[in-house]
Design a protein around this motif. Structure first.
Motif, PDB file in Angstrom:
ATOM      1  N   PHE A   1      42.573  39.832  45.233  1.00 58.46           N
ATOM      2  CA  PHE A   1      41.384  39.018  45.525  1.00 58.46           C
ATOM      3  C   PHE A   1      41.560  38.264  46.846  1.00 58.46           C
TER       4      PHE A   1
ATOM      5  N   ALA B   1      33.553  39.552  34.670  1.00 52.08           N
ATOM      6  CA  ALA B   1      34.371  39.747  35.879  1.00 52.08           C
ATOM      7  C   ALA B   1      33.627  39.211  37.101  1.00 52.08           C
ATOM      8  N   ASP B   2      34.286  38.362  37.869  1.00 54.17           N
ATOM      9  CA  ASP B   2      33.595  37.701  38.977  1.00 54.17           C
ATOM     10  C   ASP B   2      33.177  38.642  40.096  1.00 54.17           C
TER      11      ASP B   2
ATOM     12  N   LEU C   1      42.230  57.481  37.749  1.00 54.30           N
ATOM     13  CA  LEU C   1      42.482  56.218  38.457  1.00 54.30           C
ATOM     14  C   LEU C   1      41.244  55.867  39.269  1.00 54.30           C
TER      15      LEU C   1
HETATM   16  C1  LIG Z   1      44.857  32.592  34.047  1.00 52.98           C
HETATM   17  C2  LIG Z   1      43.854  33.678  34.322  1.00 52.98           C
HETATM   18  C3  LIG Z   1      42.619  33.350  34.859  1.00 52.98           C
HETATM   19  C4  LIG Z   1      41.688  34.350  35.123  1.00 52.98           C
HETATM   20  N1  LIG Z   1      40.472  33.988  35.645  1.00 52.98           N
HETATM   21  C5  LIG Z   1      39.560  34.939  35.928  1.00 52.98           C
HETATM   22  C6  LIG Z   1      38.299  34.565  36.492  1.00 52.98           C
HETATM   23  O1  LIG Z   1      38.001  33.404  36.743  1.00 52.98           O
HETATM   24  N2  LIG Z   1      37.409  35.572  36.764  1.00 52.98           N
HETATM   25  C7  LIG Z   1      37.699  36.890  36.516  1.00 52.98           C
HETATM   26  O2  LIG Z   1      36.859  37.760  36.802  1.00 52.98           O
HETATM   27  N3  LIG Z   1      38.881  37.261  35.972  1.00 52.98           N
HETATM   28  C8  LIG Z   1      39.814  36.319  35.676  1.00 52.98           C
HETATM   29  N4  LIG Z   1      41.022  36.673  35.119  1.00 52.98           N
HETATM   30  C9  LIG Z   1      41.247  38.077  34.768  1.00 52.98           C
HETATM   31  C10 LIG Z   1      42.051  38.925  35.782  1.00 52.98           C
HETATM   32  O3  LIG Z   1      42.764  38.169  36.711  1.00 52.98           O
HETATM   33  C11 LIG Z   1      41.170  39.917  36.509  1.00 52.98           C
HETATM   34  O4  LIG Z   1      40.426  40.708  35.646  1.00 52.98           O
HETATM   35  C12 LIG Z   1      41.983  40.805  37.474  1.00 52.98           C
HETATM   36  O5  LIG Z   1      41.083  41.349  38.381  1.00 52.98           O
HETATM   37  C13 LIG Z   1      42.713  41.967  36.841  1.00 52.98           C
HETATM   38  O6  LIG Z   1      43.361  42.674  37.892  1.00 52.98           O
HETATM   39  P1  LIG Z   1      44.862  43.143  37.722  1.00 52.98           P
HETATM   40  O7  LIG Z   1      45.231  43.954  38.887  1.00 52.98           O
HETATM   41  O8  LIG Z   1      45.732  41.969  37.418  1.00 52.98           O
HETATM   42  O9  LIG Z   1      44.656  44.053  36.463  1.00 52.98           O
HETATM   43  P2  LIG Z   1      45.632  44.665  35.382  1.00 52.98           P
HETATM   44  O10 LIG Z   1      45.944  43.640  34.344  1.00 52.98           O
HETATM   45  O11 LIG Z   1      46.781  45.340  36.027  1.00 52.98           O
HETATM   46  O12 LIG Z   1      44.621  45.761  34.811  1.00 52.98           O
HETATM   47  C14 LIG Z   1      43.366  45.394  34.256  1.00 52.98           C
HETATM   48  C15 LIG Z   1      42.731  46.629  33.619  1.00 52.98           C
HETATM   49  O13 LIG Z   1      42.334  47.553  34.606  1.00 52.98           O
HETATM   50  C16 LIG Z   1      43.045  48.799  34.506  1.00 52.98           C
HETATM   51  N5  LIG Z   1      43.306  49.183  35.890  1.00 52.98           N
HETATM   52  C17 LIG Z   1      43.799  48.407  36.880  1.00 52.98           C
HETATM   53  N6  LIG Z   1      43.758  49.045  38.056  1.00 52.98           N
HETATM   54  C18 LIG Z   1      43.224  50.271  37.820  1.00 52.98           C
HETATM   55  C19 LIG Z   1      42.900  51.396  38.653  1.00 52.98           C
HETATM   56  N7  LIG Z   1      43.091  51.400  39.964  1.00 52.98           N
HETATM   57  N8  LIG Z   1      42.375  52.491  38.047  1.00 52.98           N
HETATM   58  C20 LIG Z   1      42.136  52.500  36.727  1.00 52.98           C
HETATM   59  N9  LIG Z   1      42.399  51.472  35.900  1.00 52.98           N
HETATM   60  C21 LIG Z   1      42.943  50.359  36.441  1.00 52.98           C
HETATM   61  C22 LIG Z   1      44.251  48.489  33.644  1.00 52.98           C
HETATM   62  O14 LIG Z   1      44.692  49.594  32.898  1.00 52.98           O
HETATM   63  C23 LIG Z   1      43.677  47.419  32.718  1.00 52.98           C
HETATM   64  O15 LIG Z   1      42.903  48.007  31.701  1.00 52.98           O
HETATM   65  C24 LIG Z   1      41.989  35.699  34.840  1.00 52.98           C
HETATM   66  C25 LIG Z   1      43.244  36.035  34.319  1.00 52.98           C
HETATM   67  C26 LIG Z   1      44.165  35.044  34.062  1.00 52.98           C
HETATM   68  C27 LIG Z   1      45.510  35.429  33.505  1.00 52.98           C
END
Ligand SMILES: Cc1cc2nc3c(=O)[nH]c(=O)nc-3n(C[C@H](O)[C@H](O)[C@H](O)COP(=O)(O)OP(=O)(O)OC[C@H]3O[C@@H](n4cnc5c(N)ncnc54)[C@H](O)[C@@H]3O)c2cc1C
Length: 295
Positions: A77, A122-123, A165
């Motif tokens: 992000f 999701a934002d 993916l």
């Molecule tokens: C404390 C906290 C606060 C948060 N606040 C917010 C918020 O304010 N707003 C918000 O929208 N979200 C929030 N989130 C949620 C999170 O951070 C987001 O959804 C983030 O974008 C997930 O991305 P990641 O790479 O960490 O995903 P991961 O945890 O690695 O994966 C998320 C999902 O996507 C799949 N995935 C990931 N990448 C791919 C790809 N390239 N192809 C296919 N599948 C894939 C994974 O298998 C899983 O199902 C928060 C989370 C936490 C822990």
């Protein structure tokens, strides 16, 4: 400690696809900010992970030859927000993802993970809907492109097959050139909270900047999936900017959404937010598109 059966560090996109194909229960992990929480909560306890974290080709923001903006899914992000291409052409997306969680989450969480978790809250989602974003998925049989509006199938469900993916998010020139946008996240507090309602508007004005040529209105948490309000959009297009237009857009949007009552907010409160935030986001988007708002 996390209860994980196996962790495979994929070296390339084909390598990740092969690992997913070989293990029908394996889960993709990118930044891990959703997946690790689910493992800790027990929902994914004992799972095998295929990490795409180190795949360089899944990272970055680029401009394609025809003016399409290409965002690779493993871009954090923070990188989306501060990337010069995003800041110049689609600052609304940078602002939207800058409202995710807190700084640590924005440094580790990725835009692709935000889309692929299938959450209506999701934002990035409502803004990507208002930008008509197109997704590219790659699996063992090659690539396919899906419009974001067709990707979400229900709460936490998407059109992605287990061994596919997300490899690209694209915003085409016709969907950003000349547009101004605005995203409003309504949450119970400013940081570290999931949206009670998210509202995104993208608007293009006529050359005189006193009428709407093309308006897109999208919501998160107003239905089981992110949605567009096509009736409100249709009534706005071609209309002069006025307070009565804002009121009509807000009232029409309410007829197109289907929010639910949750511990965060009642359905009735969310409907009130839909009406009010439509108007506020539209007004600010008009200003961002170079127009004036007298109300
Ligand atoms: C404390 C906290 C606060 C948060 N606040 C917010 C918020 O304010 N707003 C918000 O929208 N979200 C929030 N989130 C949620 C999170 O951070 C987001 O959804 C983030 O974008 C997930 O991305 P990641 O790479 O960490 O995903 P991961 O945890 O690695 O994966 C998320 C999902 O996507 C799949 N995935 C990931 N990448 C791919 C790809 N390239 N192809 C296919 N599948 C894939 C994974 O298998 C899983 O199902 C928060 C989370 C936490 C822990």
């Amino acid at each position: 400690m996390y209860d994980i059966e196996k962790l495979y560090l994929a070296k390339s996109v084909p390598d990740a696809i092969a690992a997913l194909t070989a293990d029908p229960d394996a889960v993709i992990i990118s930044g891990g900010s959703d997946v690790l929480i689910k493992i800790r909560e027990g929902k994914l306890a004992g799972c095998s992970l295929v990490s795409i974290h180190g795949i360089r080709e899944l990272n970055g923001v680029f401009m394609e030859e025809d003016g399409t903006i290409l965002i690779r899914p493993a871009t954090s992000f923070s990188h989306v927000t501060y990337h010069p291409i995003i800041q110049k052409y689609i600052p609304v997306l940078g602002d939207a993802v800058d409202q995710v969680g807190g700084p640590q989450i924005r440094n580790i969480g990725t835009i692709g993970g935000n889309v692929c978790n299938g959450a209506t809250s999701a934002d990035s989602a409502s803004t990507l809907f208002a930008l008509n974003a197109q997704l590219e998925l790659r699996g063992p049989d090659g690539s396919r492109r899906v419009e974001i509006a067709d990707f979400y199938k229900g709460p936490g469900r998407t059109d992605r097959a287990h061994n596919e993916l997300l490899v690209a998010i694209r915003v085409r020139k016709k969907d950003y050139e000349g547009f101004g946008g605005h995203y409003i996240k309504y949450a119970q507090r400013n940081a570290m909270d999931i949206a009670t309602l998210g509202c995104a508007v993208n608007v293009k004005l006529n050359p005189a900047k006193d009428a709407i040529e093309d308006m897109r209105l999208a919501f998160g948490v107003a239905a089981p999936t992110p949605i567009r309000c096509h009736k409100a959009e249709a009534l706005a297009n071609g209309q002069k900017i006025s307070q009565s237009l804002f009121d009509e857009v807000g009232k029409t949007a309410v007829t197109e959404v289907s929010p639910r009552t949750s511990w965060r907010a009642s359905k009735e409160f969310r409907l009130q937010l839909v009406e009010e935030l439509s108007k506020r986001a539209l007004k600010q988007a008009i200003i961002n598109a170079g127009g004036a708002v007298n109300a």
